[in-house]
Design a protein around this motif. Structure first.
Motif, PDB file in Angstrom:
ATOM      1  N   SER A  16       0.834  -1.207   0.000  1.00  0.00           N
ATOM      2  CA  SER A  16       0.000   0.000   0.000  1.00  0.00           C
ATOM      3  C   SER A  16       0.866   1.253   0.000  1.00  0.00           C
ATOM      4  O   SER A  16       0.595   2.207  -0.720  1.00  0.00           O
ATOM      5  N   LEU A  20       1.137   4.069  -2.918  1.00  0.00           N
ATOM      6  CA  LEU A  20       0.887   5.481  -2.632  1.00  0.00           C
ATOM      7  C   LEU A  20       2.050   6.351  -3.110  1.00  0.00           C
ATOM      8  O   LEU A  20       1.841   7.422  -3.689  1.00  0.00           O
ATOM      9  N   LEU A  38      -7.240  10.551   1.081  1.00  0.00           N
ATOM     10  CA  LEU A  38      -6.943   9.214   0.570  1.00  0.00           C
ATOM     11  C   LEU A  38      -6.668   8.236   1.713  1.00  0.00           C
ATOM     12  O   LEU A  38      -7.186   7.123   1.730  1.00  0.00           O
ATOM     13  N   ASP A  41      -9.877   7.475   3.613  1.00  0.00           N
ATOM     14  CA  ASP A  41     -10.794   6.634   2.847  1.00  0.00           C
ATOM     15  C   ASP A  41     -10.299   5.193   2.712  1.00  0.00           C
ATOM     16  O   ASP A  41     -11.069   4.312   2.335  1.00  0.00           O
ATOM     17  N   ASN A  42      -9.023   4.955   2.996  1.00  0.00           N
ATOM     18  CA  ASN A  42      -8.436   3.626   2.826  1.00  0.00           C
ATOM     19  C   ASN A  42      -7.761   3.174   4.111  1.00  0.00           C
ATOM     20  O   ASN A  42      -6.557   3.378   4.299  1.00  0.00           O
ATOM     21  N   MET A  44      -6.618   0.497   5.049  1.00  0.00           N
ATOM     22  CA  MET A  44      -5.496  -0.432   4.888  1.00  0.00           C
ATOM     23  C   MET A  44      -4.156   0.293   4.927  1.00  0.00           C
ATOM     24  O   MET A  44      -3.117  -0.325   5.129  1.00  0.00           O
ATOM     25  N   LEU A  45      -4.164   1.618   4.735  1.00  0.00           N
ATOM     26  CA  LEU A  45      -2.922   2.389   4.801  1.00  0.00           C
ATOM     27  C   LEU A  45      -2.482   2.583   6.246  1.00  0.00           C
ATOM     28  O   LEU A  45      -1.362   3.002   6.501  1.00  0.00           O
TER      29      LEU A  45
END
Length: 177
Positions: A16, A20, A38, A41-42, A44-45
């Motif tokens: 990830s 990015l 970003l 919203d994610n 997993m980061l």
């Protein structure tokens, strides 16, 4: 299974982060606000930071903590440390002091190889201390280890049946199985 899951999560986090960095490089107009959105919203980061992402820890900073001349444009920060963004960390500037004396040595435990190496060191330290009723502080001092990394390693070794423990909190003692 827990080790496999942990290794998988670490691999996802690494990929990830790499994705990015690639996106930022392809979109030079990316702003901090865009990145913040970003990341939020994610999930997993995870807890990725701007400095960790761009590896700009060693870049000269202007007022407000941003790299000089960067404004709010993240791509300028990436351009200021092109090799560091790919490597994931900026080299330390000459003349800056290293870690303080007595500071714990951070090991790279983000990879399976790194975790196995730390686990091996912990087992060797337990053996060196007699293998029975060893306090975590003794292990930490002999290994110059980070407390969190040591505790996680001990938990892995307990899970694998190589180490046992007795007691609670500061009274916890570790022994070889």
């Amino acid at each position: 299974m827990a080790n496999l899951s942990s290794a998988f999560q670490d691999a996802l986090a690494d990929q990830s982060k790499a994705a990015l960095v690639a996106i930022i490089a392809k979109n030079p107009g990316t702003t901090v606000r865009d990145l913040k959105q970003l990341v939020s919203d994610n999930p997993m980061l995870g807890s990725i930071t701007l400095g960790g992402l761009l590896g700009v820890g060693g870049v000269a900073r202007g007022r407000g903590g941003r790299p000089k001349g960067s404004g709010s444009n993240v791509a300028a920060a990436a351009a200021a440390a092109p090799g560091a963004a790919a490597a994931g960390a900026a080299p330390r500037k000459a003349g800056k002091p290293g870690p303080r004396k007595g500071a714990a040595h951070k090991r790279n435990v983000r990879t399976e190889t790194g975790r196995e190496a730390l686990d091996k060191e912990v087992l060797e330290a337990l053996t060196a201390h007699g293998g029975e009723a060893v306090a975590a502080t003794q292990l930490r001092q002999s290994l110059n280890a980070d407390p969190t990394q040591l505790r996680t390693s001990l938990n892995r070794l307990i899970e694998r049946g190589l180490v046992t423990f007795t007691g609670k909190a500061r009274g916890t003692r570790y022994s070889l199985s």
